[in-house]
Design a protein around this motif. Structure first.
Motif, short mmCIF file in Angstrom:
data_model
loop_
_atom_site.label_atom_id
_atom_site.label_comp_id
_atom_site.label_asym_id
_atom_site.label_seq_id
_atom_site.Cartn_x
_atom_site.Cartn_y
_atom_site.Cartn_z
N LYS A 7 0.88 -1.18 0.00
CA LYS A 7 0.00 0.00 0.00
C LYS A 7 0.91 1.22 0.00
N ILE A 8 0.69 2.10 -0.95
CA ILE A 8 1.53 3.28 -1.11
C ILE A 8 0.74 4.51 -0.68
N LYS A 9 1.42 5.45 -0.01
CA LYS A 9 0.79 6.70 0.38
C LYS A 9 0.32 7.42 -0.88
N PRO A 10 -0.92 7.91 -0.92
CA PRO A 10 -1.45 8.55 -2.13
C PRO A 10 -0.54 9.66 -2.67
N LYS B 52 2.55 9.77 -2.59
CA LYS B 52 3.84 9.21 -3.01
C LYS B 52 3.74 8.36 -4.28
N ILE B 53 2.56 8.29 -4.90
CA ILE B 53 2.37 7.41 -6.06
C ILE B 53 3.35 7.72 -7.18
N ASP B 54 3.48 8.98 -7.58
CA ASP B 54 4.38 9.32 -8.67
C ASP B 54 5.83 8.98 -8.33
N GLU B 55 6.22 9.28 -7.11
CA GLU B 55 7.58 8.95 -6.66
C GLU B 55 7.80 7.45 -6.67
N TRP B 56 6.81 6.70 -6.15
CA TRP B 56 6.88 5.23 -6.11
C TRP B 56 7.07 4.66 -7.51
N GLU B 57 6.26 5.13 -8.46
CA GLU B 57 6.36 4.57 -9.81
C GLU B 57 7.70 4.90 -10.46
N ALA B 58 8.25 6.06 -10.17
CA ALA B 58 9.58 6.41 -10.69
C ALA B 58 10.65 5.49 -10.07
N PRO C 212 -6.10 2.19 -6.27
CA PRO C 212 -4.97 2.80 -6.97
C PRO C 212 -3.73 2.99 -6.10
N CYS C 213 -3.83 2.74 -4.81
CA CYS C 213 -2.68 2.86 -3.91
C CYS C 213 -2.06 1.50 -3.60
N GLU C 214 -2.61 0.44 -4.17
CA GLU C 214 -2.10 -0.91 -3.90
C GLU C 214 -1.33 -1.43 -5.11
N TYR C 215 -0.14 -1.94 -4.84
CA TYR C 215 0.73 -2.50 -5.88
C TYR C 215 1.12 -3.91 -5.50
N VAL C 216 1.43 -4.70 -6.51
CA VAL C 216 1.89 -6.06 -6.32
C VAL C 216 3.18 -6.23 -7.10
N VAL C 217 4.15 -6.87 -6.48
CA VAL C 217 5.38 -7.23 -7.17
C VAL C 217 5.44 -8.75 -7.23
N ILE C 218 5.81 -9.27 -8.38
CA ILE C 218 6.05 -10.70 -8.54
C ILE C 218 7.53 -10.85 -8.89
N GLU C 219 8.22 -11.57 -8.04
CA GLU C 219 9.65 -11.79 -8.23
C GLU C 219 9.87 -13.28 -8.48
N ALA D 128 2.46 3.06 2.88
CA ALA D 128 1.44 3.52 3.83
C ALA D 128 1.34 2.56 5.01
N GLU D 129 1.77 1.32 4.79
CA GLU D 129 1.77 0.28 5.82
C GLU D 129 2.79 -0.77 5.41
N PRO D 130 3.20 -1.64 6.33
CA PRO D 130 4.18 -2.66 5.94
C PRO D 130 3.64 -3.57 4.83
N PRO D 131 4.49 -3.97 3.90
CA PRO D 131 4.04 -4.85 2.83
C PRO D 131 3.80 -6.27 3.34
N THR D 132 3.02 -7.02 2.59
CA THR D 132 2.86 -8.44 2.88
C THR D 132 3.64 -9.21 1.82
N LEU D 133 4.32 -10.27 2.24
CA LEU D 133 5.13 -11.07 1.34
C LEU D 133 4.71 -12.52 1.44
N GLN D 134 4.64 -13.17 0.29
CA GLN D 134 4.28 -14.59 0.27
C GLN D 134 5.24 -15.31 -0.66
N LYS D 135 5.91 -16.34 -0.15
CA LYS D 135 6.78 -17.18 -0.97
C LYS D 135 5.94 -18.31 -1.55
#
Length: 100
Positions: A9-12, A14-20, A48-55, A81-88
């Motif tokens: 969850k990204i602070k609203p 901070k969205i532009d900064e996050w995407e950069a 729009p403030c939630e992102y997912v990364v797949i590694e 905005a809050e700690p991320p959740t990670l799942q292996k």
């Protein structure tokens, strides 16, 4: 293939900064880390403030090497905005596009 899914969850404001940050970060990771096979970010269609990364890595040691090679996490963390959740996760034989 070993994969990790992270939800952030990204602070609203901070969205532009996050995407950069993640655009540059992805470029760097895929260029410099041959042990990182997948490093893809997605934005939620609902929030729009939630992102997912797949590694993706060949194995867990690839993920450990990725963590050791990582730089600039402070800038990423400042956007949360809050700690991320990670799942292996591991693929289920015969049920993924990963090699079985």
């Amino acid at each position: 293939m070993f994969r990790l899914i992270g939800t952030m969850k990204i602070k609203p404001e901070k969205i532009d900064e996050w995407e950069a940050i993640i655009t540059c970060r992805r470029e760097q990771v895929l260029r410099d880390e041959d042990f990182t096979l997948i490093y893809d970010f997605y934005r939620s269609a609902i929030d729009p403030c939630e992102y997912v990364v797949i590694e993706g890595f060949a194995d867990e040691s690839g993920h450990e090497r990725h963590l050791k090679a990582s730089i600039g996490h402070e800038a990423m963390i400042a956007c949360f905005a809050e700690p991320p959740t990670l799942q292996k996760i591991w693929p289920v034989n015969g049920c993924t596009t990963d090699a079985d």
